[in-house]
Design a protein around this motif. Structure first.
Motif, PDB file in Angstrom:
ATOM      1  N   GLU A   1      64.501 -73.843 -23.648  1.00  0.00           N
ATOM      2  CA  GLU A   1      64.509 -73.478 -24.864  1.00  0.00           C
ATOM      3  C   GLU A   1      63.402 -72.351 -25.094  1.00  0.00           C
ATOM      4  OE1 GLU A   1      65.852 -74.744 -27.697  1.00  0.00           O
ATOM      5  OE2 GLU A   1      67.253 -76.102 -26.713  1.00  0.00           O
ATOM      6  N   LYS A   2      62.301 -72.633 -24.265  1.00  0.00           N
ATOM      7  CA  LYS A   2      61.149 -71.576 -24.404  1.00  0.00           C
ATOM      8  C   LYS A   2      61.797 -69.971 -23.934  1.00  0.00           C
ATOM      9  CE  LYS A   2      56.631 -69.952 -23.113  1.00  0.00           C
ATOM     10  NZ  LYS A   2      56.938 -68.797 -23.083  1.00  0.00           N
ATOM     11  N   ALA A   3      62.699 -70.046 -22.895  1.00  0.00           N
ATOM     12  CA  ALA A   3      63.216 -68.748 -22.442  1.00  0.00           C
ATOM     13  C   ALA A   3      64.213 -68.305 -23.447  1.00  0.00           C
ATOM     14  CB  ALA A   3      63.895 -69.264 -21.043  1.00  0.00           C
ATOM     15  N   ALA A   4      65.045 -69.186 -24.178  1.00  0.00           N
ATOM     16  CA  ALA A   4      65.919 -68.820 -25.071  1.00  0.00           C
ATOM     17  C   ALA A   4      65.105 -68.063 -26.189  1.00  0.00           C
ATOM     18  CB  ALA A   4      66.822 -69.909 -25.502  1.00  0.00           C
ATOM     19  N   ALA A   5      63.984 -68.588 -26.543  1.00  0.00           N
ATOM     20  CA  ALA A   5      63.093 -68.167 -27.747  1.00  0.00           C
ATOM     21  C   ALA A   5      62.685 -66.913 -27.273  1.00  0.00           C
ATOM     22  CB  ALA A   5      62.098 -68.960 -27.904  1.00  0.00           C
ATOM     23  N   ASP A   6      61.996 -66.710 -26.079  1.00  0.00           N
ATOM     24  CA  ASP A   6      61.632 -65.468 -25.527  1.00  0.00           C
ATOM     25  C   ASP A   6      62.688 -64.267 -25.713  1.00  0.00           C
ATOM     26  OD1 ASP A   6      59.128 -66.581 -25.113  1.00  0.00           O
ATOM     27  OD2 ASP A   6      59.520 -66.820 -22.930  1.00  0.00           O
ATOM     28  N   LYS A   7      64.014 -64.525 -25.631  1.00  0.00           N
ATOM     29  CA  LYS A   7      65.185 -63.768 -25.531  1.00  0.00           C
ATOM     30  C   LYS A   7      65.363 -63.486 -27.113  1.00  0.00           C
ATOM     31  CE  LYS A   7      66.487 -64.341 -20.737  1.00  0.00           C
ATOM     32  NZ  LYS A   7      67.643 -63.759 -20.145  1.00  0.00           N
ATOM     33  N   LYS A   8      65.000 -64.467 -27.881  1.00  0.00           N
ATOM     34  CA  LYS A   8      65.271 -64.303 -29.190  1.00  0.00           C
ATOM     35  C   LYS A   8      66.822 -64.411 -29.425  1.00  0.00           C
ATOM     36  CE  LYS A   8      61.386 -61.074 -30.303  1.00  0.00           C
ATOM     37  NZ  LYS A   8      61.258 -59.614 -30.585  1.00  0.00           N
TER      38      LYS A   8
ATOM     39  N   ALA B   1      74.881 -68.429 -29.089  1.00  0.00           N
ATOM     40  CA  ALA B   1      74.293 -67.748 -27.951  1.00  0.00           C
ATOM     41  C   ALA B   1      73.079 -68.561 -27.163  1.00  0.00           C
ATOM     42  CB  ALA B   1      73.834 -66.561 -28.165  1.00  0.00           C
ATOM     43  N   LYS B   2      72.322 -69.108 -28.136  1.00  0.00           N
ATOM     44  CA  LYS B   2      71.201 -70.001 -27.670  1.00  0.00           C
ATOM     45  C   LYS B   2      71.800 -71.018 -26.882  1.00  0.00           C
ATOM     46  CE  LYS B   2      67.146 -72.469 -29.209  1.00  0.00           C
ATOM     47  NZ  LYS B   2      66.605 -73.039 -30.241  1.00  0.00           N
ATOM     48  N   ASN B   3      72.595 -71.826 -27.633  1.00  0.00           N
ATOM     49  CA  ASN B   3      73.110 -73.012 -26.753  1.00  0.00           C
ATOM     50  C   ASN B   3      73.883 -72.828 -25.560  1.00  0.00           C
ATOM     51  OD1 ASN B   3      72.345 -74.437 -29.372  1.00  0.00           O
ATOM     52  ND2 ASN B   3      74.547 -74.241 -30.066  1.00  0.00           N
ATOM     53  N   SER B   4      74.656 -71.890 -25.561  1.00  0.00           N
ATOM     54  CA  SER B   4      75.337 -71.514 -24.233  1.00  0.00           C
ATOM     55  C   SER B   4      74.209 -71.049 -23.170  1.00  0.00           C
ATOM     56  CB  SER B   4      76.037 -70.321 -24.590  1.00  0.00           C
ATOM     57  OG  SER B   4      76.838 -69.730 -23.288  1.00  0.00           O
ATOM     58  N   PHE B   5      73.240 -70.191 -23.500  1.00  0.00           N
ATOM     59  CA  PHE B   5      72.164 -69.910 -22.666  1.00  0.00           C
ATOM     60  C   PHE B   5      71.455 -71.314 -22.077  1.00  0.00           C
ATOM     61  CE2 PHE B   5      67.981 -69.006 -21.573  1.00  0.00           C
ATOM     62  CZ  PHE B   5      67.866 -68.125 -20.661  1.00  0.00           C
ATOM     63  N   VAL B   6      71.191 -72.130 -23.089  1.00  0.00           N
ATOM     64  CA  VAL B   6      70.461 -73.437 -22.420  1.00  0.00           C
ATOM     65  C   VAL B   6      71.105 -74.265 -21.695  1.00  0.00           C
ATOM     66  CG1 VAL B   6      69.244 -75.600 -23.398  1.00  0.00           C
ATOM     67  CG2 VAL B   6      68.662 -73.339 -24.671  1.00  0.00           C
ATOM     68  N   GLN B   7      72.475 -74.348 -21.916  1.00  0.00           N
ATOM     69  CA  GLN B   7      73.580 -74.981 -21.089  1.00  0.00           C
ATOM     70  C   GLN B   7      73.399 -74.642 -19.905  1.00  0.00           C
ATOM     71  OE1 GLN B   7      76.971 -75.461 -23.185  1.00  0.00           O
ATOM     72  NE2 GLN B   7      76.351 -77.089 -24.639  1.00  0.00           N
ATOM     73  N   LYS B   8      73.800 -73.188 -19.664  1.00  0.00           N
ATOM     74  CA  LYS B   8      73.758 -72.471 -18.368  1.00  0.00           C
ATOM     75  C   LYS B   8      72.554 -72.555 -17.747  1.00  0.00           C
ATOM     76  CE  LYS B   8      75.090 -68.055 -16.352  1.00  0.00           C
ATOM     77  NZ  LYS B   8      75.258 -66.797 -16.326  1.00  0.00           N
ATOM     78  N   CYS B   9      71.230 -72.460 -18.276  1.00  0.00           N
ATOM     79  CA  CYS B   9      69.934 -72.725 -17.884  1.00  0.00           C
ATOM     80  C   CYS B   9      69.822 -74.144 -17.136  1.00  0.00           C
ATOM     81  CB  CYS B   9      68.984 -72.616 -18.811  1.00  0.00           C
ATOM     82  SG  CYS B   9      67.325 -72.553 -18.340  1.00  0.00           S
ATOM     83  N   LEU B  10      70.193 -75.120 -17.730  1.00  0.00           N
ATOM     84  CA  LEU B  10      70.062 -76.485 -17.337  1.00  0.00           C
ATOM     85  C   LEU B  10      70.942 -76.772 -15.966  1.00  0.00           C
ATOM     86  CD1 LEU B  10      69.980 -78.379 -20.794  1.00  0.00           C
ATOM     87  CD2 LEU B  10      68.054 -77.945 -19.075  1.00  0.00           C
ATOM     88  N   LYS B  11      72.283 -76.209 -16.130  1.00  0.00           N
ATOM     89  CA  LYS B  11      73.153 -76.276 -15.062  1.00  0.00           C
ATOM     90  C   LYS B  11      72.770 -75.741 -13.745  1.00  0.00           C
ATOM     91  CE  LYS B  11      77.321 -77.234 -17.576  1.00  0.00           C
ATOM     92  NZ  LYS B  11      78.859 -76.742 -18.029  1.00  0.00           N
TER      93      LYS B  11
END
Length: 131
Positions: A73-80, A85-95
């Protein structure tokens, strides 16, 4: 999302028990603090035996998942990022974090067994699938 809500409610419960336990639960990065906090919660609930073991195991697992989720979540916030897009990024990050952990564990096991070449590759592929 359910995990995050569950962890937040768990944190609220811990805060009700005392700030010292809450700090150790939220500040734990190596898992030992989370282990102690979860055992304290089990003691407060007067759990014993298999019930305590199950509760502590699930609690520690949830705490580690929450820590990974907050990092993503912090990484997604850093990327604004926002919305889908945020949801997709977080899911991919967790996987990818979980996959990287499995792969590195399997590679370490192959190195411990001193495997090389095709045998090493086969072992790692099978290990990642089963782990």
């Amino acid at each position: 999302m359910k995990r995050i809500l569950m962890v937040l409610s768990l944190c609220a419960t811990v805060m009700g028990m005392g700030m010292g336990v809450a700090q150790s639960a939220t500040m734990a990065s190596d898992g030992s603090g989370a282990q102690q906090a979860c055992e304290a919660q089990a003691a407060a609930k007067k759990l014993a035996g298999a019930a305590k073991t199950s509760f502590v195991g699930k609690c520690v697992k949830d705490a580690s998942a929450s820590a990974k989720a907050s990092q993503c979540e912090k990484a997604a916030a850093d990327k604004k990022l926002a919305g889908a897009a945020k949801n997709s990024f977080v899911q991919k990050c967790l996987k990818t974090d979980g996959a990287a952990d499995k792969a590195s564990q399997c590679e370490q096991a192959a190195a411990d067994k001193k495997l090389a070449g095709a045998a090493r590759n086969s072992f790692i592929q099978k290990c990642v699938k089963t782990t």
